[in-house]
Motif scaffolding. Structure first.
Motif, PDB file in Angstrom:
ATOM      1  N   SER A  44      -2.142   1.944 -15.334  1.00 32.40           N
ATOM      2  CA  SER A  44      -1.520   2.846 -16.315  1.00 32.40           C
ATOM      3  C   SER A  44      -2.481   3.965 -16.706  1.00 32.40           C
ATOM      4  CB  SER A  44      -1.119   2.058 -17.563  1.00 32.40           C
ATOM      5  OG  SER A  44      -0.212   1.020 -17.236  1.00 32.40           O
ATOM      6  N   PRO A  45      -2.117   5.228 -16.464  1.00 24.14           N
ATOM      7  CA  PRO A  45      -3.025   6.357 -16.740  1.00 24.14           C
ATOM      8  C   PRO A  45      -2.957   6.823 -18.193  1.00 24.14           C
ATOM      9  CG  PRO A  45      -1.040   7.168 -15.708  1.00 24.14           C
ATOM     10  CD  PRO A  45      -0.895   5.660 -15.755  1.00 24.14           C
ATOM     11  N   PHE A  46      -3.212   5.928 -19.129  1.00 20.00           N
ATOM     12  CA  PHE A  46      -3.068   6.242 -20.549  1.00 20.00           C
ATOM     13  C   PHE A  46      -4.182   7.129 -21.086  1.00 20.00           C
ATOM     14  CE2 PHE A  46      -4.891   1.985 -19.951  1.00 20.00           C
ATOM     15  CZ  PHE A  46      -6.160   2.175 -20.490  1.00 20.00           C
ATOM     16  N   ILE A  74       1.728   2.399 -20.543  1.00 17.21           N
ATOM     17  CA  ILE A  74       1.557   3.404 -21.594  1.00 17.21           C
ATOM     18  C   ILE A  74       2.503   3.096 -22.750  1.00 17.21           C
ATOM     19  CG2 ILE A  74       1.821   5.853 -22.147  1.00 17.21           C
ATOM     20  CD1 ILE A  74       0.945   6.497 -19.321  1.00 17.21           C
ATOM     21  N   PHE A  75       3.745   2.731 -22.434  1.00 17.30           N
ATOM     22  CA  PHE A  75       4.700   2.330 -23.474  1.00 17.30           C
ATOM     23  C   PHE A  75       4.158   1.138 -24.264  1.00 17.30           C
ATOM     24  CE2 PHE A  75       8.823   3.943 -21.243  1.00 17.30           C
ATOM     25  CZ  PHE A  75       8.378   5.236 -21.382  1.00 17.30           C
ATOM     26  N   SER A 127      -8.354   7.506 -15.319  1.00 15.71           N
ATOM     27  CA  SER A 127      -7.390   7.670 -16.403  1.00 15.71           C
ATOM     28  C   SER A 127      -6.819   6.338 -16.878  1.00 15.71           C
ATOM     29  CB  SER A 127      -6.247   8.590 -15.958  1.00 15.71           C
ATOM     30  OG  SER A 127      -5.470   7.985 -14.943  1.00 15.71           O
ATOM     31  N   CYS A 128      -7.230   5.249 -16.223  1.00 17.17           N
ATOM     32  CA  CYS A 128      -6.770   3.910 -16.603  1.00 17.17           C
ATOM     33  C   CYS A 128      -7.813   3.158 -17.432  1.00 17.17           C
ATOM     34  CB  CYS A 128      -6.443   3.089 -15.352  1.00 17.17           C
ATOM     35  SG  CYS A 128      -5.187   3.807 -14.284  1.00 17.17           S
ATOM     36  N   LEU A 129      -8.875   3.832 -17.837  1.00 21.90           N
ATOM     37  CA  LEU A 129      -9.966   3.147 -18.528  1.00 21.90           C
ATOM     38  C   LEU A 129      -9.868   3.315 -20.041  1.00 21.90           C
ATOM     39  CD1 LEU A 129     -12.992   4.103 -16.247  1.00 21.90           C
ATOM     40  CD2 LEU A 129     -11.439   2.146 -16.049  1.00 21.90           C
ATOM     41  N   GLN A 130     -10.237   2.255 -20.750  1.00 19.69           N
ATOM     42  CA  GLN A 130     -10.324   2.277 -22.204  1.00 19.69           C
ATOM     43  C   GLN A 130     -11.747   1.923 -22.624  1.00 19.69           C
ATOM     44  OE1 GLN A 130      -8.066  -0.891 -24.107  1.00 19.69           O
ATOM     45  NE2 GLN A 130      -8.418  -2.260 -22.394  1.00 19.69           N
ATOM     46  N   PRO A 182     -12.635   7.463 -21.343  1.00 12.50           N
ATOM     47  CA  PRO A 182     -11.938   6.230 -21.724  1.00 12.50           C
ATOM     48  C   PRO A 182     -11.200   6.392 -23.044  1.00 12.50           C
ATOM     49  CG  PRO A 182     -14.131   5.736 -20.896  1.00 12.50           C
ATOM     50  CD  PRO A 182     -14.056   7.222 -21.020  1.00 12.50           C
ATOM     51  N   ALA A 183      -9.999   5.838 -23.100  1.00 12.63           N
ATOM     52  CA  ALA A 183      -9.177   5.921 -24.304  1.00 12.63           C
ATOM     53  C   ALA A 183      -9.705   4.962 -25.373  1.00 12.63           C
ATOM     54  CB  ALA A 183      -7.732   5.565 -23.969  1.00 12.63           C
ATOM     55  N   PRO A 184      -9.430   5.237 -26.633  1.00 12.39           N
ATOM     56  CA  PRO A 184      -9.840   4.308 -27.696  1.00 12.39           C
ATOM     57  C   PRO A 184      -9.207   2.939 -27.509  1.00 12.39           C
ATOM     58  CG  PRO A 184      -9.189   6.428 -28.609  1.00 12.39           C
ATOM     59  CD  PRO A 184      -8.779   6.448 -27.165  1.00 12.39           C
TER      60      PRO A 184
END
Length: 258
Positions: free
Chosen positions: A142-144, A121-122, A198-201, A175-177
């Motif tokens: 990473s649950p970003f 995440i960092f 939570s680890c998907l983009q 999914p995150a951007p």
């Protein structure tokens, strides 16, 4: 939490994954010892600086195996040298950015950042804020894509199981951007610490999600994960391509379809 088919997974299955995390991490470590000869055939690319960031409550000790592996592949690799990861404190956020900037200046080019769990995440936040410093990001479990409450304290025994259950309790996660730099998210449906969703983009021309069979704690020593990291770091700058599961040496079996 859901399975890949979308059906709810029994809570007892989640509890079993959490309880068996340490044992399954040891299995990954044993598989690494057995698979060492095959891993010597992993892809190698242009030597460039790599920073490895540890997970929550972990230090550089937890990434020693991964860093040693990358060093043997020819990369100048460093840990973060900031002690235990207690979260995004200002001195940590500034320290990581200063470290990456210094390495980029010394080597005359951007730095690849590999982060395990919270470290990933960092890494992604750094890439969002300072994309010119970052060559690519590889996150491990990473649950970003979710924003779980910040852990209040370190837990042990039965309390640790409760913490794990809370970290997996995410709903309506999407999914995150994608990042402005090439990025690979390594995740596992057998993760007993965070919800794999939570680890998907969002996948695109320079972003991807790669599935493995690893436990959360075993990400840094799992042979499949190490192969993915090596393959990603071997990508030429400016010519990034998505990961392809290897067909040789029986390695394909280490990688589920997704």
């Amino acid at each position: 939490m859901s399975t890949s088919s979308g059906r709810p997974r029994p809570a007892r299955t989640d509890d079993l994954l959490a309880l068996t995390e340490p044992a399954r991490a040891l299995v990954s470590a044993g598989a690494l010892a057995v698979g060492a000869p095959l891993l010597r055939r992993a892809p190698r690319g242009e030597p460039h600086p790599v920073v490895v960031l540890p997970g929550w409550l972990a230090s550089d000790v937890s990434t020693r195996t991964l860093r040693g592996w990358l060093r043997r592949l020819g990369y100048p690799v460093v840990g973060w040298d900031l002690g235990r990861n207690h979260g995004p404190r200002p001195e940590v956020v500034d320290g990581v950015r200063d470290l990456v900037r210094r390495l980029a200046d010394e080597h005359g080019g951007p730095v690849s950042v590999v982060g395990q769990s919270l470290g990933g995440i960092f890494a992604r936040r750094l890439a969002e804020r300072s994309p010119r410093l970052v060559r690519q990001v590889v996150s491990l479990g990473s649950p970003f894509a979710a924003a779980p409450a910040r852990p209040r304290r370190a837990a042990s025994g039965a309390g640790m199981v409760g913490e794990y259950r809370r970290l997996r309790a995410v709903e309506d996660v999407r999914p995150a951007p994608a990042l402005p730099v090439p990025s690979t998210s390594v995740y596992s449906r057998w993760d007993g610490v965070v919800d794999w969703r939570s680890c998907l983009q969002q996948e695109g021309s320079t972003s991807e999600n790669v599935a493995v069979h690893a436990s959360h704690l075993g990400m840094g020593v799992d042979p499949a994960v190490l192969w993915v990291v090596a393959d990603r770091l071997a990508q030429p700058r400016g010519a990034w391509r998505p990961f392809r599961r290897p067909d040789r040496f029986g390695l394909r079996a280490l990688f589920p379809e997704g």
